[in-house]
Design a protein around this motif. Structure first.
Motif, PDB file in Angstrom:
ATOM      1  N   LEU A 332      54.039  41.881  29.150  1.00 38.53           N
ATOM      2  CA  LEU A 332      52.273  42.994  27.484  1.00 38.53           C
ATOM      3  C   LEU A 332      51.894  43.321  27.622  1.00 38.53           C
ATOM      4  N   ILE A 333      51.619  44.470  29.333  1.00 37.62           N
ATOM      5  CA  ILE A 333      50.176  45.216  29.833  1.00 37.62           C
ATOM      6  C   ILE A 333      50.932  46.630  28.958  1.00 37.62           C
ATOM      7  N   ASP A 334      51.965  46.765  29.666  1.00 37.90           N
ATOM      8  CA  ASP A 334      52.828  48.019  29.525  1.00 37.90           C
ATOM      9  C   ASP A 334      53.091  48.392  28.164  1.00 37.90           C
ATOM     10  N   ASN A 335      53.477  47.460  27.034  1.00 37.88           N
ATOM     11  CA  ASN A 335      53.625  48.002  26.370  1.00 37.88           C
ATOM     12  C   ASN A 335      52.482  48.196  24.861  1.00 37.88           C
ATOM     13  N   ALA A 336      51.940  47.397  25.159  1.00 35.31           N
ATOM     14  CA  ALA A 336      50.240  47.106  25.129  1.00 35.31           C
ATOM     15  C   ALA A 336      49.121  48.849  25.200  1.00 35.31           C
ATOM     16  N   THR A 337      49.145  48.679  26.645  1.00 35.42           N
ATOM     17  CA  THR A 337      48.623  50.350  27.012  1.00 35.42           C
ATOM     18  C   THR A 337      49.661  51.761  26.099  1.00 35.42           C
ATOM     19  N   LYS A 338      50.361  51.511  26.052  1.00 36.72           N
ATOM     20  CA  LYS A 338      50.935  51.896  25.139  1.00 36.72           C
ATOM     21  C   LYS A 338      50.430  52.247  24.364  1.00 36.72           C
ATOM     22  N   LYS A 339      50.847  51.148  22.990  1.00 39.18           N
ATOM     23  CA  LYS A 339      50.291  51.178  21.761  1.00 39.18           C
ATOM     24  C   LYS A 339      49.278  51.862  21.929  1.00 39.18           C
ATOM     25  N   LEU A 340      48.049  51.384  22.055  1.00 39.52           N
ATOM     26  CA  LEU A 340      46.540  51.917  23.064  1.00 39.52           C
ATOM     27  C   LEU A 340      46.925  53.495  22.340  1.00 39.52           C
ATOM     28  N   THR A 341      47.328  54.273  23.820  1.00 35.81           N
ATOM     29  CA  THR A 341      47.241  55.414  23.756  1.00 35.81           C
ATOM     30  C   THR A 341      47.410  56.492  22.331  1.00 35.81           C
ATOM     31  N   ASN A 342      49.011  55.377  21.930  1.00 34.43           N
ATOM     32  CA  ASN A 342      49.552  56.435  20.696  1.00 34.43           C
ATOM     33  C   ASN A 342      48.841  55.963  19.774  1.00 34.43           C
ATOM     34  N   LYS A 343      48.415  55.228  19.190  1.00 34.72           N
ATOM     35  CA  LYS A 343      47.681  54.688  17.692  1.00 34.72           C
ATOM     36  C   LYS A 343      46.535  55.181  18.184  1.00 34.72           C
ATOM     37  N   GLN A 344      45.692  55.740  19.233  1.00 32.08           N
ATOM     38  CA  GLN A 344      44.463  56.375  19.119  1.00 32.08           C
ATOM     39  C   GLN A 344      43.316  55.426  19.131  1.00 32.08           C
ATOM     40  N   LEU A 345      43.602  54.197  19.482  1.00 33.65           N
ATOM     41  CA  LEU A 345      42.717  52.840  18.977  1.00 33.65           C
ATOM     42  C   LEU A 345      41.889  53.304  19.935  1.00 33.65           C
ATOM     43  N   ASP A 346      41.010  52.213  19.570  1.00 31.73           N
ATOM     44  CA  ASP A 346      39.906  51.884  20.211  1.00 31.73           C
ATOM     45  C   ASP A 346      39.757  50.570  21.561  1.00 31.73           C
ATOM     46  N   LEU A 347      40.470  49.527  20.919  1.00 34.77           N
ATOM     47  CA  LEU A 347      40.014  48.316  21.525  1.00 34.77           C
ATOM     48  C   LEU A 347      42.075  47.839  21.123  1.00 34.77           C
ATOM     49  N   LEU A 348      42.001  47.542  22.033  1.00 32.31           N
ATOM     50  CA  LEU A 348      43.686  46.888  21.594  1.00 32.31           C
ATOM     51  C   LEU A 348      44.130  45.277  22.084  1.00 32.31           C
ATOM     52  N   VAL A 349      44.075  44.267  21.221  1.00 32.60           N
ATOM     53  CA  VAL A 349      44.233  42.706  21.623  1.00 32.60           C
ATOM     54  C   VAL A 349      45.625  42.766  21.603  1.00 32.60           C
ATOM     55  N   ALA A 350      46.053  42.243  22.813  1.00 37.94           N
ATOM     56  CA  ALA A 350      48.006  41.454  22.670  1.00 37.94           C
ATOM     57  C   ALA A 350      48.074  40.224  23.563  1.00 37.94           C
ATOM     58  N   ASN A 351      48.543  39.834  23.117  1.00 35.83           N
ATOM     59  CA  ASN A 351      49.228  38.229  23.648  1.00 35.83           C
ATOM     60  C   ASN A 351      50.716  38.349  23.687  1.00 35.83           C
ATOM     61  N   ASP A 352      51.115  37.045  24.389  1.00 36.77           N
ATOM     62  CA  ASP A 352      51.978  37.160  24.782  1.00 36.77           C
ATOM     63  C   ASP A 352      52.590  36.018  24.209  1.00 36.77           C
ATOM     64  N   VAL A 353      53.312  36.237  23.115  1.00 30.76           N
ATOM     65  CA  VAL A 353      53.261  34.686  21.987  1.00 30.76           C
ATOM     66  C   VAL A 353      54.746  34.360  21.749  1.00 30.76           C
ATOM     67  N   SER A 354      55.085  34.590  23.686  1.00 33.65           N
ATOM     68  CA  SER A 354      56.719  33.750  24.088  1.00 33.65           C
ATOM     69  C   SER A 354      55.647  32.651  24.684  1.00 33.65           C
ATOM     70  N   LYS A 355      54.692  32.473  24.996  1.00 35.47           N
ATOM     71  CA  LYS A 355      54.176  31.627  25.483  1.00 35.47           C
ATOM     72  C   LYS A 355      53.840  30.050  24.744  1.00 35.47           C
ATOM     73  N   PRO A 356      53.813  28.833  25.507  1.00 29.77           N
ATOM     74  CA  PRO A 356      53.189  27.634  24.806  1.00 29.77           C
ATOM     75  C   PRO A 356      51.912  27.989  24.579  1.00 29.77           C
ATOM     76  N   GLY A 357      51.111  27.534  22.917  1.00 31.36           N
ATOM     77  CA  GLY A 357      50.273  27.984  22.533  1.00 31.36           C
ATOM     78  C   GLY A 357      49.556  29.324  21.963  1.00 31.36           C
ATOM     79  N   VAL A 358      49.827  29.687  22.321  1.00 32.50           N
ATOM     80  CA  VAL A 358      49.630  31.761  22.461  1.00 32.50           C
ATOM     81  C   VAL A 358      50.326  32.325  20.129  1.00 32.50           C
TER      82      VAL A 358
END
Length: 403
Positions: A332-358
């Motif tokens: 989760l964190i590794d992939n999300a951090t890459k997206k935050l940087t590569n897409k020049q985002l100010d914030l990125l909201v990441a979730n692990d959709v493999s987990k129950p209720g998420v």
């Protein structure tokens, strides 16, 4: 909330009237001066004495009570009011206000009130979805009345649906925003995307995902309640548009890309909560693909869709804020951090959709909010309205930090 602000609380006929007692208590604790008006139907659920004890003021119920011989009660109350709150608001009082009817103390006083009004509908989902109720709520919004969206959940009739009165704490948040309307988001032009895009295979089939749009819609509602001018660019969902939010409907990723890139230059903030397809069929058939005895297999060739955030990054100005979402199933964190940087985002909201209720298609979520200059913020598992508040809090703090 400033001390001694005048809040007139109107309680109408609904089983949710008991929640108005807790709301009265919260208002008093916040320092507000509260006066309560009850309809006859409301008195069937809760007694005026209960509100009188909490507010330390007489409860108005009758047009002809004549509490003060030197004044006209409903006009005096209207002039006294800084904010009028109708909670719970029945279909009956909503219809009266929308159509200018005034035949009891509540409707008379509200018609005479020039201060801001907050309507909190509470009723069965079938009543809420009745075309007349929808028209009446739309009329009130056009008239400048603030309407708070009802919650989903277990109804008095014994089944789940929309129409529950929000909890008093949520209503208090809206009240505070109306009484203190200037927030970092006041007047900001915000684009929010939501839902899952559809990529056509043929006229009757498409590729999509499990997104319900609930997270994006919750964020749009929260931003609007904090004073932002919100445009919601939405792929197909079964959700009602939040009150006060402008809706732009799209189907495919290319539709979404066109809508976002055309509106982004004049926006202050972009929140990309939509679940966007990464691939689409290379060719979309003009006619339905038929199953025949000769085609045991169907091979689809896919091609990449437009990378909307990458496109937006090229258009972004220093004063604009972009927020992305990342639904992951591993690292989760590794992939999300890459997206935050590569897409020049100010914030990125990441979730692990493999987990129950998420994540997709549920009422709850758990996210980690990433910013380049902050430690990750991991939320608890909560309903999506609560998660939306936490995300918008971070956007608001970002605005304050950047001036």
């Amino acid at each position: 909330m400033s001390k001694d602000q005048h809040v007139a609380l109107y309680v109408t006929g609904s089983i949710a009237a008991y929640k108005a007692l807790a709301l009265t208590r919260l208002l008093i604790k916040s320092g507000a001066s509260v006066r309560v008006v009850m309809t006859k139907a409301a008195e069937a659920f809760v007694t005026p004495l209960s509100f009188q004890v909490l507010s330390k003021k007489p409860v108005l119920t009758d047009i002809f009570a004549g509490e003060d011989a030197k004044s006209v009660d409903h006009i005096e109350l209207a002039d006294w009011t800084d904010l009028a709150v109708v909670a719970p608001a029945s279909a009956d009082i909503i219809a009266k206000l929308a159509n200018g009817l005034a035949d009891d103390m509540a409707s008379l006083s509200l018609m005479a009130t020039t201060a801001p009004k907050l309507i909190v509908p509470a009723m069965n989902q079938h009543m809420l979805d009745n075309p007349a109720t929808k028209r009446n709520l739309a009329t009130l919004q056009q008239d400048g009345v603030h309407v708070m969206a009802p919650d989903e959940g277990f109804l008095a009739e014994g089944y789940s649906g929309r129409g529950r009165m929000p909890e008093p704490e949520s209503i208090m948040t809206s009240i505070k925003q109306l009484l203190q309307p200037t927030t970092p988001l006041t007047g900001k032009k915000v684009l929010v995307t939501a839902g899952g895009t559809r990529e056509r295979i043929d006229p009757v089939r498409f590729i999509t995902n499990d997104s319900s749009g609930k997270m994006g819609y919750a964020i749009a509602r929260e931003l609007q309640q904090r004073g932002a001018q919100v445009t919601l660019i939405s792929a197909p969902t079964k959700l009602d548009v939040p009150a006060g939010v402008k809706l732009v409907q799209v189907l495919s990723t290319e539709d979404l890309a066109e809508a976002v890139t055309s509106a982004f230059p004049s926006a202050d903030i972009l929140v990309m909560a939509a679940a966007v397809a990464d691939f689409k069929p290379l060719v979309s058939a003009d006619q339905k693909i038929k199953k025949t005895a000769d085609n045991d297999e169907l091979v689809l060739k896919l091609t990449k869709t437009t990378d909307i955030l990458k496109t937006v990054a090229k258009l972004k100005q220093p004063q604009q804020i972009t927020v992305g979402f990342a639904a992951e199933t591993q690292h989760l964190i590794d992939n999300a951090t890459k997206k935050l940087t590569n897409k020049q985002l100010d914030l990125l909201v990441a979730n692990d959709v493999s987990k129950p209720g998420v994540g997709f298609n549920g009422d709850t979520n758990q996210v980690t909010i990433l910013q380049a200059d902050h430690a990750p913020i991991k939320t608890a598992l909560a309903n999506k309205a609560t998660i939306a508040k936490q995300v918008v809090d971070q956007i608001s703090q970002r605005i304050q930090k950047e001036g």
